[in-house]
Enzyme design. Structure first.
Site, PDB file in Angstrom:
ATOM      1  N   GLY A   1      -4.365   4.323   3.551  1.00 32.34           N
ATOM      2  CA  GLY A   1      -3.217   3.856   2.763  1.00 32.34           C
ATOM      3  C   GLY A   1      -3.751   2.877   1.511  1.00 32.34           C
TER       4      GLY A   1
ATOM      5  NE  ARG B   1      -0.267   0.244   5.056  1.00 32.41           N
ATOM      6  CZ  ARG B   1       0.689   0.965   5.359  1.00 32.41           C
ATOM      7  NH1 ARG B   1       1.080   2.280   4.686  1.00 32.41           N
ATOM      8  NH2 ARG B   1       1.431   0.836   6.654  1.00 32.41           N
ATOM      9  N   GLY B   2       0.258   2.313  -0.246  1.00 26.37           N
ATOM     10  CA  GLY B   2       1.001   3.542  -0.069  1.00 26.37           C
ATOM     11  C   GLY B   2       1.228   3.985   1.341  1.00 26.37           C
ATOM     12  N   GLY B   3       1.627   5.052   1.805  1.00 22.62           N
ATOM     13  CA  GLY B   3       1.706   5.596   2.967  1.00 22.62           C
ATOM     14  C   GLY B   3       3.320   4.904   3.800  1.00 22.62           C
TER      15      GLY B   3
ATOM     16  CB  CYS C   1       1.790   8.409   9.926  1.00 22.69           C
ATOM     17  SG  CYS C   1       0.505   7.549  10.460  1.00 22.69           S
TER      18      CYS C   1
ATOM     19  CB  VAL D   1       5.779   2.207   9.660  1.00 20.17           C
ATOM     20  CG1 VAL D   1       5.977   3.275  10.879  1.00 20.17           C
ATOM     21  CG2 VAL D   1       5.364   0.897  10.539  1.00 20.17           C
ATOM     22  CB  THR D   2       0.031   2.738  10.375  1.00 21.12           C
ATOM     23  OG1 THR D   2      -0.824   3.288  11.354  1.00 21.12           O
ATOM     24  CG2 THR D   2      -0.632   1.526   9.593  1.00 21.12           C
ATOM     25  CE1 TYR D   3      -0.401  -2.579  17.300  1.00 28.18           C
ATOM     26  CE2 TYR D   3      -1.998  -1.083  17.849  1.00 28.18           C
ATOM     27  CZ  TYR D   3      -1.412  -2.030  18.196  1.00 28.18           C
ATOM     28  OH  TYR D   3      -1.978  -3.099  19.093  1.00 28.18           O
TER      29      TYR D   3
END
Length: 232
Positions: A144, A75-77, A173, A79-81
């Protein structure tokens, strides 16, 4: 046109990713209509295509000790949780104007939060690093996407009443000074995930000018069984 809405409950990330790929193949083949998957994930960090290694400042063993998986995704973007108490929604739909669709997602998230008494705003117009939904200078929702042959995969998340501490163990992010918030933190009310989920699904159907149709995971599986497993 219908928007199939399928609520999956709590699902491990790898299992949900495999299902997304199958649903997208079916949507690309036009054997199913636009589809929205809603769920919660077991604790996981996902790194998007623009992620930098520095966004995960500790060794993966540090995160594993805390029960959090680390997964690279297309996906775009950045790192996230994802974890319990966070709404995750994967719209697998045909789109033409990608940025227009991102702004639609921001708007429906803002509208869903307004029903909880939260004044949120989208910031995609400020640059891709700020895509998502914010309450003041705190981020409450992320977006994302990945587009293949005109069909989206991945999607959005809204922090409802889950643990926010895992966000502090990464550069969330890709923004070093970003702080996260949640429906619970903003309102003091827990147990709002189902309400937010239903509003997001309703909002997406409206944004796409579709009629929402609730579909069970079993019915979705029956439809997918008739579709070749090729993914794009």
């Amino acid at each position: 046109m219908d928007l199939w809405t399928v609520h999956l409950g709590r699902v491990p990330y790898s299992e949900a990713l495999a299902l997304q790929q199958r649903v997208r193949a079916a949507r690309q083949a036009d054997t199913i209509p636009d589809t929205l998957l809603t769920l919660e994930h077991d604790p996981v960090y996902t790194r998007g295509r623009r992620s930098d290694p520095a966004e995960l400042p500790f060794p993966e063993a540090y995160y594993a000790e805390r029960g959090i998986e680390v997964v690279d995704v297309d996906r775009g973007g950045k790192v996230t949780y994802h974890g319990p108490g966070q709404l995750v929604a994967y719209p697998i739909v045909r789109v033409g104007d990608v940025m227009g669709f991102v702004e639609q997602l921001e708007t429906l998230m803002v509208d869903a939060l307004a029903e909880e008494g939260i004044a949120a705003r989208g910031r995609a117009h400020e640059g891709r690093d700020f895509t998502g939904v914010w309450v003041g200078d705190r981020k409450i929702g992320s977006i994302g996407l990945h587009i293949s042959h005109g069909v989206t995969m991945h999607g959005l998340s809204i922090n409802v009443d889950g643990d926010l501490d895992p966000f502090t163990w990464i550069v969330a992010c890709g923004l070093g000074d970003v702080a996260m918030t949640s429906v619970l933190e903003q309102t003091g009310r827990a147990g709002r995930l189902d309400c937010v989920r239903k509003r997001v699904a309703h909002g997406l159907a409206g944004a796409l000018d579709h009629r929402q149709r609730l579909v069970t995971p079993r019915a979705l599986e029956r439809a997918l069984s008739a579709t070749p497993s090729t993914v794009g």
